[in-house]
Design a protein around this motif. Sequence first.
Motif, mmCIF file in Angstrom:
data_model
loop_
_atom_site.group_PDB
_atom_site.id
_atom_site.type_symbol
_atom_site.label_atom_id
_atom_site.label_comp_id
_atom_site.label_asym_id
_atom_site.label_seq_id
_atom_site.Cartn_x
_atom_site.Cartn_y
_atom_site.Cartn_z
ATOM 1 N N ARG A 1 -3.743 8.825 -10.449
ATOM 2 C CA ARG A 1 -2.882 9.003 -9.355
ATOM 3 C C ARG A 1 -3.161 10.727 -8.876
ATOM 4 O O ARG A 1 -3.891 11.447 -9.585
ATOM 5 C CB ARG A 1 -1.414 9.063 -9.958
ATOM 6 C CG ARG A 1 -1.071 7.720 -10.498
ATOM 7 C CD ARG A 1 0.392 7.826 -11.111
ATOM 8 N NE ARG A 1 0.175 8.781 -12.074
ATOM 9 C CZ ARG A 1 1.282 9.229 -12.737
ATOM 10 N NH1 ARG A 1 2.458 8.590 -12.631
ATOM 11 N NH2 ARG A 1 1.114 9.995 -13.844
ATOM 12 N N PRO A 2 -2.976 11.025 -7.508
ATOM 13 C CA PRO A 2 -3.214 12.130 -7.048
ATOM 14 C C PRO A 2 -2.298 13.150 -7.998
ATOM 15 O O PRO A 2 -2.933 14.233 -7.846
ATOM 16 C CB PRO A 2 -2.475 12.231 -5.535
ATOM 17 C CG PRO A 2 -2.328 10.441 -5.307
ATOM 18 C CD PRO A 2 -2.318 9.978 -6.521
ATOM 19 N N ALA B 1 -4.380 8.059 -0.991
ATOM 20 C CA ALA B 1 -5.818 8.100 -1.199
ATOM 21 C C ALA B 1 -6.091 7.154 -2.522
ATOM 22 O O ALA B 1 -5.086 7.355 -3.608
ATOM 23 C CB ALA B 1 -6.467 9.428 -1.389
ATOM 24 N N ARG B 2 -7.180 6.588 -2.512
ATOM 25 C CA ARG B 2 -7.747 5.895 -3.872
ATOM 26 C C ARG B 2 -8.546 6.732 -4.536
ATOM 27 O O ARG B 2 -9.562 7.265 -4.091
ATOM 28 C CB ARG B 2 -8.502 4.616 -3.614
ATOM 29 C CG ARG B 2 -7.297 3.676 -2.824
ATOM 30 C CD ARG B 2 -8.085 2.315 -2.304
ATOM 31 N NE ARG B 2 -8.769 1.660 -3.502
ATOM 32 C CZ ARG B 2 -10.085 1.363 -3.579
ATOM 33 N NH1 ARG B 2 -10.974 1.796 -2.448
ATOM 34 N NH2 ARG B 2 -10.619 0.448 -4.500
ATOM 35 N N ARG C 1 -12.617 7.364 4.552
ATOM 36 C CA ARG C 1 -13.909 8.449 4.285
ATOM 37 C C ARG C 1 -13.903 8.552 2.704
ATOM 38 O O ARG C 1 -12.965 8.368 2.006
ATOM 39 C CB ARG C 1 -13.819 9.918 4.950
ATOM 40 C CG ARG C 1 -14.231 9.684 6.378
ATOM 41 C CD ARG C 1 -13.367 11.007 7.166
ATOM 42 N NE ARG C 1 -13.500 10.785 8.586
ATOM 43 C CZ ARG C 1 -12.588 10.064 9.153
ATOM 44 N NH1 ARG C 1 -11.601 9.514 9.004
ATOM 45 N NH2 ARG C 1 -12.933 10.046 10.569
ATOM 46 N N PHE C 2 -15.200 8.744 2.227
ATOM 47 C CA PHE C 2 -15.290 8.675 0.809
ATOM 48 C C PHE C 2 -15.728 10.113 0.247
ATOM 49 O O PHE C 2 -16.318 10.872 0.979
ATOM 50 C CB PHE C 2 -16.402 7.793 0.554
ATOM 51 C CG PHE C 2 -16.087 6.303 0.878
ATOM 52 C CD1 PHE C 2 -15.450 5.478 -0.053
ATOM 53 C CD2 PHE C 2 -16.179 5.730 2.197
ATOM 54 C CE1 PHE C 2 -15.197 4.335 0.388
ATOM 55 C CE2 PHE C 2 -16.309 4.690 2.166
ATOM 56 C CZ PHE C 2 -15.211 3.855 1.522
ATOM 57 N N TYR D 1 -14.273 10.573 -7.462
ATOM 58 C CA TYR D 1 -14.672 9.642 -6.409
ATOM 59 C C TYR D 1 -13.426 9.005 -5.809
ATOM 60 O O TYR D 1 -12.532 8.588 -6.233
ATOM 61 C CB TYR D 1 -15.472 8.553 -6.712
ATOM 62 C CG TYR D 1 -15.873 7.457 -5.683
ATOM 63 C CD1 TYR D 1 -16.742 7.809 -4.603
ATOM 64 C CD2 TYR D 1 -15.656 6.388 -5.808
ATOM 65 C CE1 TYR D 1 -17.155 7.022 -3.498
ATOM 66 C CE2 TYR D 1 -15.807 5.423 -4.722
ATOM 67 C CZ TYR D 1 -16.742 5.797 -3.791
ATOM 68 O OH TYR D 1 -16.921 5.058 -2.441
ATOM 69 N N ALA D 2 -13.491 9.165 -4.379
ATOM 70 C CA ALA D 2 -12.106 8.993 -3.595
ATOM 71 C C ALA D 2 -12.120 8.554 -2.404
ATOM 72 O O ALA D 2 -13.429 8.767 -1.749
ATOM 73 C CB ALA D 2 -11.395 10.266 -3.588
#
Length: 334
Positions: A177-178, A105-106, A87-88, A81-82
């Motif tokens: 992390r990415p 990004a989170r 946007r999600f 889930y990012a």
Amino acid sequence: MQPIVLLTDFGLSDPYVGQMKAVLHTLVPDAPVLDLSHGVPPHGVMQAAFFLAASARYYPAGTLFVAVVDPGVGTGRPLLYAESAGRFFLAPDNGLLTCVLEQDARIFRLESTAQQTAFACVRCASLKPATEQYHADAHPMQTVPPSATFHGRDIFAPLAAMLRRGPATGLPAHPVRPEDITTPDWNRARGSSSRLEATVMHVDRFGNLLLNASAEQWLPVVDAWQKRTGSAAGVVMRHENHPPVMLHVVETYALLPHLTDSVPARVTVSDRVTVSNRVTASNGVTVSAGSPAGLLASSQGYLEIACNCRPASQVLGLRTGSNIILTPAENSHA
């Protein structure tokens, strides 16, 4: 309420998309559910990643994308889930999100378990319904175990409903992390000031070849090649053991030569590529009449290889997943 957007490889001839939408409508009847595409080839994670990266920016901030192209369904593979650029995204951790997520990004990793589904349904039931007709206790997924082969309906849809109806606080997940998520080799083109290594991520219905090379990043590099070698020189494409092929650099398809009986359907040139038999296109750009293929910035934000009214995939013998190398061409003195 902002929309939920579905991207799958389910097609439209089976009931799978309809069942996902039924779950979403039951749990969040006030959320618009839009279709990005259900025509991704079966298990086509790379094409799905391209569709998502090329399309996400056209949806409003707050949109939740539910991307289910999931060859690992039913296994212990995690879900992601990012949040990126407002946007999600909800998808399996199989590379599908690597092209769309920005560096800041989170990202959260979830385990795809039956408990997740139960948690989602209970969470939805605890929220105030959007309409008087909403009855969470009527949803069949509260009593039927989730299928091991259809997480789109039984896990992704209820999780999406939960995320759409309230904040993700309390969701059993942990940030990553990415660089910690699955990142396939095809997620980005690689190269230098004199060489570009790219992959064909998608072949559209016209036979155009969409590369994993951002037009914003790589078109200036190609333009620099043109200035160094001359506007007529184009670029050279190499693919595996095939002879190199000349590509014109143009702005649109109509500026490329038409394939006629006098122009072979497959065009190759020698290792030392030069431009000869030149003609002037309608915009004044000098190109070679002997090569039908061109390189341009596609409408999707990536570099594209195309022909004029012919499928470049057939003309050049390329397909999704083909790896190519682009380099500057020699200038012509003809």
